[in-house]
Design a protein around this motif. Structure first.
Motif, PDB file in Angstrom:
ATOM      1  N   UNK A   1       0.848  -1.200   0.000  1.00 19.35           N
ATOM      2  CA  UNK A   1       0.000   0.000   0.000  1.00 19.35           C
ATOM      3  C   UNK A   1       0.883   1.249   0.000  1.00 19.35           C
ATOM      4  N   UNK A   2       0.290   2.367  -0.414  1.00 20.80           N
ATOM      5  CA  UNK A   2       0.998   3.643  -0.343  1.00 20.80           C
ATOM      6  C   UNK A   2       0.749   4.257   1.033  1.00 20.80           C
ATOM      7  N   UNK A   3       1.829   4.569   1.750  1.00 20.78           N
ATOM      8  CA  UNK A   3       1.709   5.087   3.101  1.00 20.78           C
ATOM      9  C   UNK A   3       1.200   6.516   3.158  1.00 20.78           C
ATOM     10  N   UNK A   4       0.985   6.972   4.381  1.00 22.86           N
ATOM     11  CA  UNK A   4       0.379   8.291   4.608  1.00 22.86           C
ATOM     12  C   UNK A   4       1.307   9.422   4.173  1.00 22.86           C
ATOM     13  N   UNK A   5       0.848  10.193   3.195  1.00 24.90           N
ATOM     14  CA  UNK A   5       1.559  11.399   2.755  1.00 24.90           C
ATOM     15  C   UNK A   5       0.503  12.439   2.469  1.00 24.90           C
ATOM     16  N   UNK A   6       0.479  13.493   3.262  1.00 23.42           N
ATOM     17  CA  UNK A   6      -0.656  14.413   3.227  1.00 23.42           C
ATOM     18  C   UNK A   6      -0.532  15.440   2.108  1.00 23.42           C
ATOM     19  N   UNK A   7      -1.697  15.857   1.613  1.00 20.36           N
ATOM     20  CA  UNK A   7      -1.774  16.953   0.657  1.00 20.36           C
ATOM     21  C   UNK A   7      -1.391  18.235   1.396  1.00 20.36           C
ATOM     22  N   UNK A   8      -0.369  18.848   0.923  1.00 17.82           N
ATOM     23  CA  UNK A   8       0.239  19.990   1.637  1.00 17.82           C
ATOM     24  C   UNK A   8       1.704  19.660   1.821  1.00 17.82           C
ATOM     25  N   UNK A   9       1.956  18.472   2.367  1.00 18.87           N
ATOM     26  CA  UNK A   9       3.347  18.006   2.430  1.00 18.87           C
ATOM     27  C   UNK A   9       3.813  17.627   1.035  1.00 18.87           C
ATOM     28  N   UNK A  10       2.932  16.993   0.253  1.00 17.50           N
ATOM     29  CA  UNK A  10       3.246  16.681  -1.147  1.00 17.50           C
ATOM     30  C   UNK A  10       2.310  17.480  -2.041  1.00 17.50           C
TER      31      UNK A  10
ATOM     32  N   UNK B   1      -0.327  18.442  -5.173  1.00 22.72           N
ATOM     33  CA  UNK B   1      -1.610  17.875  -5.576  1.00 22.72           C
ATOM     34  C   UNK B   1      -1.418  16.798  -6.645  1.00 22.72           C
ATOM     35  N   UNK B   2      -0.559  17.063  -7.625  1.00 22.85           N
ATOM     36  CA  UNK B   2      -0.358  16.089  -8.699  1.00 22.85           C
ATOM     37  C   UNK B   2       0.246  14.789  -8.175  1.00 22.85           C
ATOM     38  N   UNK B   3       1.101  14.903  -7.203  1.00 21.11           N
ATOM     39  CA  UNK B   3       1.699  13.726  -6.576  1.00 21.11           C
ATOM     40  C   UNK B   3       0.621  12.943  -5.814  1.00 21.11           C
ATOM     41  N   UNK B   4      -0.189  13.675  -5.061  1.00 25.72           N
ATOM     42  CA  UNK B   4      -1.284  13.077  -4.277  1.00 25.72           C
ATOM     43  C   UNK B   4      -2.256  12.354  -5.208  1.00 25.72           C
ATOM     44  N   UNK B   5      -2.582  13.022  -6.322  1.00 24.63           N
ATOM     45  CA  UNK B   5      -3.518  12.442  -7.289  1.00 24.63           C
ATOM     46  C   UNK B   5      -2.927  11.190  -7.947  1.00 24.63           C
TER      47      UNK B   5
ATOM     48  N   UNK C   1       5.604  19.775 -12.551  1.00 23.97           N
ATOM     49  CA  UNK C   1       6.620  18.844 -13.061  1.00 23.97           C
ATOM     50  C   UNK C   1       6.233  17.384 -12.831  1.00 23.97           C
ATOM     51  N   UNK C   2       5.244  17.144 -11.971  1.00 26.68           N
ATOM     52  CA  UNK C   2       4.701  15.790 -11.848  1.00 26.68           C
ATOM     53  C   UNK C   2       3.441  15.728 -12.692  1.00 26.68           C
ATOM     54  N   UNK C   3       3.497  14.959 -13.761  1.00 29.45           N
ATOM     55  CA  UNK C   3       2.305  14.741 -14.579  1.00 29.45           C
ATOM     56  C   UNK C   3       1.530  13.584 -13.950  1.00 29.45           C
ATOM     57  N   UNK C   4       0.286  13.803 -13.500  1.00 27.97           N
ATOM     58  CA  UNK C   4      -0.432  12.747 -12.771  1.00 27.97           C
ATOM     59  C   UNK C   4      -0.586  11.460 -13.574  1.00 27.97           C
TER      60      UNK C   4
END
Length: 499
Positions: free
Chosen positions: A168-177, A179-183, A436-439
């Motif tokens: 699974x992908x661990x907890x990484x909050x929107x704000x710390x990473x 939006x494109x990374x989160x998505x 620079x992160x293309x979702x």
């Protein structure tokens, strides 16, 4: 004050190859490069370089090499280059040194001291390309025993989540990473059939269509929480601590709190988002039990509730209490677990390696006869598929990956996440950098990573003559230690190589 610090990295430019295209200048977010128009030369400020390698990767003529600066102080076993540099920084700033990612100290990595078994002659191996291999994983409480009534098997109706692979992908909050990374994480989890964790930064509404693959977190800051948040997700996680900074909370600077993050976290735009060190309503196992059951009540007992703690000295006893408090899943995060920002002194000196903590917790729950009451998830330093296989054999039901997932998106572990200037667009809220992160490309990279690791796990299962990951869980006979002391073998619950 003139700094006494020497540049940590060197920028070596091959002038014969450089065409002054200025790509390095545009790609660097730490202001290392500038163009000297008078001499038609690119110039650099090495003291700003963080070795993220963005410039050298994208240089069209391979003219750049970033490497460690060759300077050295007089050799001293106590006063290393790092300790001298850290001391000088603090003498100049008077502040706590921050860093990102997980502990980078050369602690013993137990994954590298554990070897796997293989089938020979008496128990034939299995070819995963010819035979079905099962990685499907169910997380949640399991029944104490099975009952058959009137010819029908009766199974208790405990809430659970199904995973197509134990990763699974661990907890990484929107704000710390970004939006494109989160998505990207959300989309990849959906495509693979596993879970991603929102972290404590809320959950953007437009991404709630991925709810069946989402774990939402309830942490000490309680950002973005409401009934919909809990009920739209597949699972709820109470975060007590994380491996990179046990015992302290978090801090998202106000300049990172954009309008969208403000809406998602339900806090004023531009205000600091501070997570307290403890939950102010949890000071005992009984308090934790109240929150676990409050969340179960809020989700009509349809969602499993997990509790995440850092790997600390008394983790087995705490885990026992958490299980008895009603947690369906226990998450243990080791000392090498990543973070966006943490005091360097804490990151490198507090906590335990996940291998030891995982084995100790699994052993304790088995000894108390409550191992089936909760699933066990581990995280903190998972680097490849063999780490996952060994973790499952030590007792884990599944693993979280964080740093590995970010590396699939471009991260080079330069540890400057806390600056908000991530040149790869991962740990930044700068609109220019985060693009620079293309979702779509990011999603494919993450899907590829999980697919590759899942295939390798099947290969390891096959060579052990096993066709289901379920048969590996807690099966420590599949492991042997090498180069370990007796006490280490004892904690891990495995035999030494040759025994």
């Amino acid at each position: 004050m003139r700094t006494a610090l020497l540049p940590e990295f060197s920028v070596v430019r091959d002038e014969n190859r450089c065409i002054q295209c200025r790509v390095c200048e545009r790609q660097c977010s730490f202001d290392v490069y500038s163009y000297d128009a008078g001499n038609n030369l690119m110039v650099h400020r090495e003291e700003n370089c963080v070795a993220c390698q963005r410039c050298s990767v994208l240089c069209p003529t391979n003219a750049l090499v970033i490497k460690m600066n060759d300077y050295t102080y007089r050799p001293n076993a106590n006063w290393t280059r790092e300790s001298i540099s850290d001391l000088k920084k603090q003498a100049e700033t008077g502040g706590v040194l921050l860093t990102g990612m997980g502990c980078d100290k050369p602690l013993k990595n137990y994954w590298d001291h554990i070897l796997l078994n293989a089938s020979q002659v008496t128990n034939p191996s299995i070819d995963p390309l010819r035979e079905p291999m099962e990685l499907r994983t169910r997380l949640g409480r399991k029944a104490d025993h099975l009952e058959i009534r009137n010819g029908n098997l009766e199974v208790p109706d405990y809430p659970y989540v199904d995973l197509s692979t134990p990763i699974m992908f661990g907890a990484m909050s929107y704000g710390a990473i970004s939006y494109n990374c989160f998505k990207s994480l959300a989309q990849a989890a959906h495509e693979v059939g596993t879970m991603f964790n929102t972290g404590e930064g809320g959950w953007p509404r437009e991404l709630r269509k991925f709810g069946t693959n989402t774990i939402v977190q309830c942490a000490s800051g309680r950002f973005g929480l409401d009934l919909e948040y809990f009920n739209d997700a597949a699972m709820v996680e109470i975060k007590i601590g994380q491996g990179a900074k046990p015992g302290i909370g978090g801090h998202l600077p106000g300049e990172k709190v954009s309008a969208h993050i403000s809406q998602t976290r339900m806090i004023p735009m531009g205000s600091d988002a501070i997570s307290p060190a403890p939950h102010h309503d949890i000071y005992s196992i009984e308090d934790l039990q109240m929150l676990v059951h409050a969340l179960k009540e809020a989700t009509d007992y349809r969602k499993p509730v997990s509790v995440k703690i850092s790997a600390v000295h008394n983790a087995p006893a705490i885990a026992s209490g958490m299980v008895r408090a009603g947690a369906d899943i226990i998450v243990i995060d080791g000392v090498r677990g990543g973070t966006g920002a943490a005091p360097k002194i804490l990151r490198d000196n507090v906590g335990l390696p996940i291998e030891l903590a995982l084995a100790a917790v699994d052993t304790r729950l088995r000894e108390e006869g409550i191992r089936n009451w909760a699933s066990l998830v581990c995280s903190g330093g998972i680097r490849n598929s063999s780490d996952i296989f060994k973790a499952i054999a030590l007792g884990a039901d599944a693993v979280y990956i964080g740093t590995a997932a970010l590396m699939a998106l471009g991260c080079t572990v330069c540890q400057k996440c806390y600056t908000g200037k991530c040149a790869w667009g991962i740990t930044t809220q700068d609109p220019y950098l985060s693009k620079r992160v293309n979702p779509e490309i990011g999603t494919q990279a993450l899907v590829n990573l999980l697919r590759a690791w899942s295939l390798e796990i099947k290969e390891m299962l096959g060579c052990a003559g096993i066709n289901s990951i379920e048969s590996v869980r807690g099966n420590r006979l599949q492991l042997r230690g090498i180069g370990l002391e007796d006490w280490e073998l004892g904690v891990l619950g495995i035999r030494g190589a040759g025994q």
